[in-house]
Design a protein around this motif. Structure first.
Motif, PDB file in Angstrom:
ATOM      1  N   UNK A 102     -79.742  -5.611  32.820  1.00  0.00           N
ATOM      2  CA  UNK A 102     -78.658  -5.049  31.879  1.00  0.00           C
ATOM      3  C   UNK A 102     -78.718  -3.708  32.178  1.00  0.00           C
ATOM      4  N   UNK A 103     -77.430  -3.128  31.619  1.00  0.00           N
ATOM      5  CA  UNK A 103     -77.533  -1.477  31.620  1.00  0.00           C
ATOM      6  C   UNK A 103     -76.104  -1.175  31.107  1.00  0.00           C
ATOM      7  N   UNK A 104     -76.379  -0.042  30.109  1.00  0.00           N
ATOM      8  CA  UNK A 104     -75.133   0.513  29.834  1.00  0.00           C
ATOM      9  C   UNK A 104     -74.857   1.516  30.644  1.00  0.00           C
ATOM     10  N   UNK A 105     -73.604   1.957  30.735  1.00  0.00           N
ATOM     11  CA  UNK A 105     -73.061   2.804  31.974  1.00  0.00           C
ATOM     12  C   UNK A 105     -72.567   3.981  31.642  1.00  0.00           C
ATOM     13  N   UNK A 106     -72.784   4.589  30.595  1.00  0.00           N
ATOM     14  CA  UNK A 106     -72.326   5.819  29.975  1.00  0.00           C
ATOM     15  C   UNK A 106     -73.258   6.905  30.553  1.00  0.00           C
ATOM     16  N   UNK A 107     -74.412   6.706  30.980  1.00  0.00           N
ATOM     17  CA  UNK A 107     -75.174   7.709  31.591  1.00  0.00           C
ATOM     18  C   UNK A 107     -75.069   8.232  32.865  1.00  0.00           C
ATOM     19  N   UNK A 108     -75.765   7.483  33.738  1.00  0.00           N
ATOM     20  CA  UNK A 108     -75.930   7.818  35.191  1.00  0.00           C
ATOM     21  C   UNK A 108     -74.628   7.359  35.908  1.00  0.00           C
ATOM     22  N   UNK A 109     -73.928   6.369  35.437  1.00  0.00           N
ATOM     23  CA  UNK A 109     -72.711   5.976  36.069  1.00  0.00           C
ATOM     24  C   UNK A 109     -71.445   6.628  35.752  1.00  0.00           C
ATOM     25  N   UNK A 110     -71.559   7.480  34.579  1.00  0.00           N
ATOM     26  CA  UNK A 110     -70.376   8.334  34.015  1.00  0.00           C
ATOM     27  C   UNK A 110     -69.081   7.588  34.047  1.00  0.00           C
ATOM     28  N   UNK A 111     -69.350   6.408  33.115  1.00  0.00           N
ATOM     29  CA  UNK A 111     -68.542   5.561  32.676  1.00  0.00           C
ATOM     30  C   UNK A 111     -67.641   5.646  31.497  1.00  0.00           C
ATOM     31  N   UNK A 112     -68.222   6.409  30.560  1.00  0.00           N
ATOM     32  CA  UNK A 112     -68.070   6.674  29.146  1.00  0.00           C
ATOM     33  C   UNK A 112     -68.595   5.487  28.277  1.00  0.00           C
ATOM     34  N   UNK A 113     -68.339   5.552  27.084  1.00  0.00           N
ATOM     35  CA  UNK A 113     -68.872   4.481  26.305  1.00  0.00           C
ATOM     36  C   UNK A 113     -68.031   3.201  26.157  1.00  0.00           C
ATOM     37  N   UNK A 114     -68.932   2.441  25.682  1.00  0.00           N
ATOM     38  CA  UNK A 114     -68.337   0.859  25.272  1.00  0.00           C
ATOM     39  C   UNK A 114     -68.318  -0.096  26.205  1.00  0.00           C
ATOM     40  N   UNK A 115     -69.086   0.174  27.444  1.00  0.00           N
ATOM     41  CA  UNK A 115     -69.164  -0.763  28.643  1.00  0.00           C
ATOM     42  C   UNK A 115     -70.684  -1.095  28.941  1.00  0.00           C
ATOM     43  N   UNK A 116     -70.951  -2.128  29.481  1.00  0.00           N
ATOM     44  CA  UNK A 116     -72.204  -2.489  29.824  1.00  0.00           C
ATOM     45  C   UNK A 116     -72.267  -3.697  30.840  1.00  0.00           C
ATOM     46  N   UNK A 117     -73.122  -3.905  31.268  1.00  0.00           N
ATOM     47  CA  UNK A 117     -73.065  -5.387  32.179  1.00  0.00           C
ATOM     48  C   UNK A 117     -74.483  -5.854  32.177  1.00  0.00           C
ATOM     49  N   UNK A 118     -74.378  -7.209  32.571  1.00  0.00           N
ATOM     50  CA  UNK A 118     -75.852  -8.153  32.724  1.00  0.00           C
ATOM     51  C   UNK A 118     -75.410  -8.658  34.052  1.00  0.00           C
ATOM     52  N   UNK A 119     -76.624  -8.741  35.042  1.00  0.00           N
ATOM     53  CA  UNK A 119     -76.590  -9.563  36.114  1.00  0.00           C
ATOM     54  C   UNK A 119     -77.495 -10.522  36.170  1.00  0.00           C
ATOM     55  N   UNK A 120     -77.377 -11.886  36.513  1.00  0.00           N
ATOM     56  CA  UNK A 120     -78.304 -12.792  36.413  1.00  0.00           C
ATOM     57  C   UNK A 120     -78.658 -13.816  37.929  1.00  0.00           C
ATOM     58  N   UNK A 121     -79.825 -13.756  37.976  1.00  0.00           N
ATOM     59  CA  UNK A 121     -79.968 -14.755  39.076  1.00  0.00           C
ATOM     60  C   UNK A 121     -79.476 -16.144  38.812  1.00  0.00           C
ATOM     61  N   UNK A 122     -79.127 -16.992  39.727  1.00  0.00           N
ATOM     62  CA  UNK A 122     -78.483 -18.170  39.657  1.00  0.00           C
ATOM     63  C   UNK A 122     -79.481 -19.272  38.614  1.00  0.00           C
ATOM     64  N   UNK A 123     -80.915 -18.988  38.905  1.00  0.00           N
ATOM     65  CA  UNK A 123     -81.691 -20.149  38.075  1.00  0.00           C
ATOM     66  C   UNK A 123     -81.696 -19.922  36.641  1.00  0.00           C
ATOM     67  N   UNK A 124     -80.977 -18.579  36.357  1.00  0.00           N
ATOM     68  CA  UNK A 124     -81.163 -18.259  34.745  1.00  0.00           C
ATOM     69  C   UNK A 124     -80.062 -19.173  34.101  1.00  0.00           C
ATOM     70  N   UNK A 125     -79.170 -19.885  34.637  1.00  0.00           N
ATOM     71  CA  UNK A 125     -78.349 -21.020  33.877  1.00  0.00           C
ATOM     72  C   UNK A 125     -79.175 -21.949  33.253  1.00  0.00           C
ATOM     73  N   UNK A 126     -80.702 -22.178  33.917  1.00  0.00           N
ATOM     74  CA  UNK A 126     -81.365 -23.379  33.270  1.00  0.00           C
ATOM     75  C   UNK A 126     -82.549 -22.754  32.413  1.00  0.00           C
ATOM     76  N   UNK A 127     -82.429 -21.514  32.159  1.00  0.00           N
ATOM     77  CA  UNK A 127     -83.455 -20.741  31.517  1.00  0.00           C
ATOM     78  C   UNK A 127     -83.281 -20.212  30.414  1.00  0.00           C
ATOM     79  N   UNK A 128     -82.128 -19.727  29.890  1.00  0.00           N
ATOM     80  CA  UNK A 128     -81.573 -19.336  28.797  1.00  0.00           C
ATOM     81  C   UNK A 128     -80.556 -20.109  28.349  1.00  0.00           C
TER      82      UNK A 128
END
Length: 360
Positions: A196-222
């Motif tokens: 997961x990452x907020x993107x207002x720092x090193x990606x210079x995307x401004x505030x109010x946006x972030x993303x989370x990436x998941x490996x496929x098996x996480x559907x069965x873990x959380x």
């Protein structure tokens, strides 16, 4: 060398060494934001009818940039929100390894819930410390920042791969807020189960946006419990029980997430390889200069690899002197934190060092 500064007008006034606190807004992102709100002004709901199409484009752009399938990319307003949703979906009673004094949004989200916790120290032996605690405590999850916010210590990504090979059932949850945008990163090839990452720092995307990436098996873990109408809306989550839908229960802001896509397009246009090389060069130059002046703690000096974030020795008097010379940085921990991005130059570092020496 390209003139990277032209996208960031503030650099005409200041020596900006504070990306670790807040990234700059590029002109390309500003232009998108102005066009977007003008469209909203004259179109109203007609613009919002395209929300699904816009957010699908953002999801695909993030997935392409970080090498992750778009149906495993969740869009959240910030890292802290998304990480709390993630930990709320973890079974109670699990044992979680944390790093002592890691970013509060990581540790607090774990410590405030019904988990057993153990800790590894952040110092020059970070990876060894982690291995020893894992061998002794056998945690279920290791949650951590890839780059430490106070002093910039960066975890070895190859170490994480070795760790995963030795402990295949150990889930690795990474905070990339102080990492993403500094170098090319292949999520699918990494050891991380979640990034997961907020993107207002090193990606210079401004505030109010972030993303989370998941490996496929996480559907069965959380199994997050959050749910709303938007959880089932869109090309990649229009099915009941969608994992990324659990992270997106309400309407998402096309202004903020469109800004992320515009920022990614600027990075791709600039060239991620060129950005990474420039950041590494400045990091090496800065470390050598700070080491020579005795400004770094031993833990940083002894480590082979480091991020572009440094905490140098300095008090309130030095901090105010830097500010009076239009050098923007932050007071963190017991020192002064400076950080270098691709738009910085050797001249910026030289000005910093000249100002520091002038106080002696």
């Amino acid at each position: 060398m390209k003139n990277f500064k032209k996208q960031f007008p503030i650099l005409g006034q200041y020596t900006y060494l504070n990306t670790a606190a807040s990234g700059l807004l590029p002109e390309a992102v500003l232009e998108f934001r102005q066009d977007h709100d003008l469209d909203f002004l004259i179109s109203g709901s007609i613009l919002k009818e395209k929300q699904g199409e816009v957010l699908t484009g953002v999801r695909e752009a993030v997935g392409r940039f970080f090498h992750c399938a778009p149906n495993r990319v969740a869009l959240t307003p910030n890292f802290s929100y998304g990480f709390n949703v993630l930990m709320e979906g973890v079974e109670k009673g699990k044992k979680v390894l944390l790093l002592k004094n890691d970013y509060p949004s990581v540790n607090w989200a774990v410590e405030s819930r019904d988990f057993e916790t153990c800790y590894a120290a952040i110092d020059e032996n970070l990876e060894q410390n982690i291995s020893e605690v894992i061998e002794k405590e056998r945690p279920d999850i290791f949650a951590f920042s890839l780059v430490q916010w106070i002093n910039g210590i960066r975890i070895d990504l190859n170490f994480l791969k070795e760790l995963k090979q030795k402990n295949p059932d150990l889930l690795l949850f990474g905070d990339g807020t102080q990492f993403c945008g500094t170098e090319d990163f292949d999520f699918e090839d990494s050891a991380l189960d979640v990034l997961g990452a907020s993107t207002y720092k090193w990606m210079n995307a401004g505030y109010g946006n972030a993303f989370f990436l998941f490996k496929e098996h996480m559907e069965e873990k959380i199994f997050p419990k959050s749910l709303g109408f938007n959880s089932l809306q869109g090309k990649y989550k229009a099915q009941e029980g969608s994992l990324i839908g659990k992270f997106e229960p309400g309407h998402l802001d096309t202004l903020n997430f469109g800004s992320l896509q515009a920022a990614l397009e600027l990075i791709e246009k600039t060239g991620m390889a060129e950005i990474e090389q420039r950041v590494k060069e400045l990091t090496s130059e800065a470390k050598d200069a700070f080491k020579k002046e005795g400004l770094l703690e031993e833990a940083i000096v002894k480590r082979e690899f480091h991020s572009p974030i440094f905490n140098i020795r300095g008090d309130e008097k030095l901090f105010q002197k830097l500010r009076s010379n239009n050098i923007i940085c932050s007071q963190r921990g017991e020192g002064i934190r400076v950080s270098f991005h691709y738009f910085n130059t050797t001249e910026d570092l030289e000005k910093l060092m000249k100002t520091i020496r002038a106080k002696k």
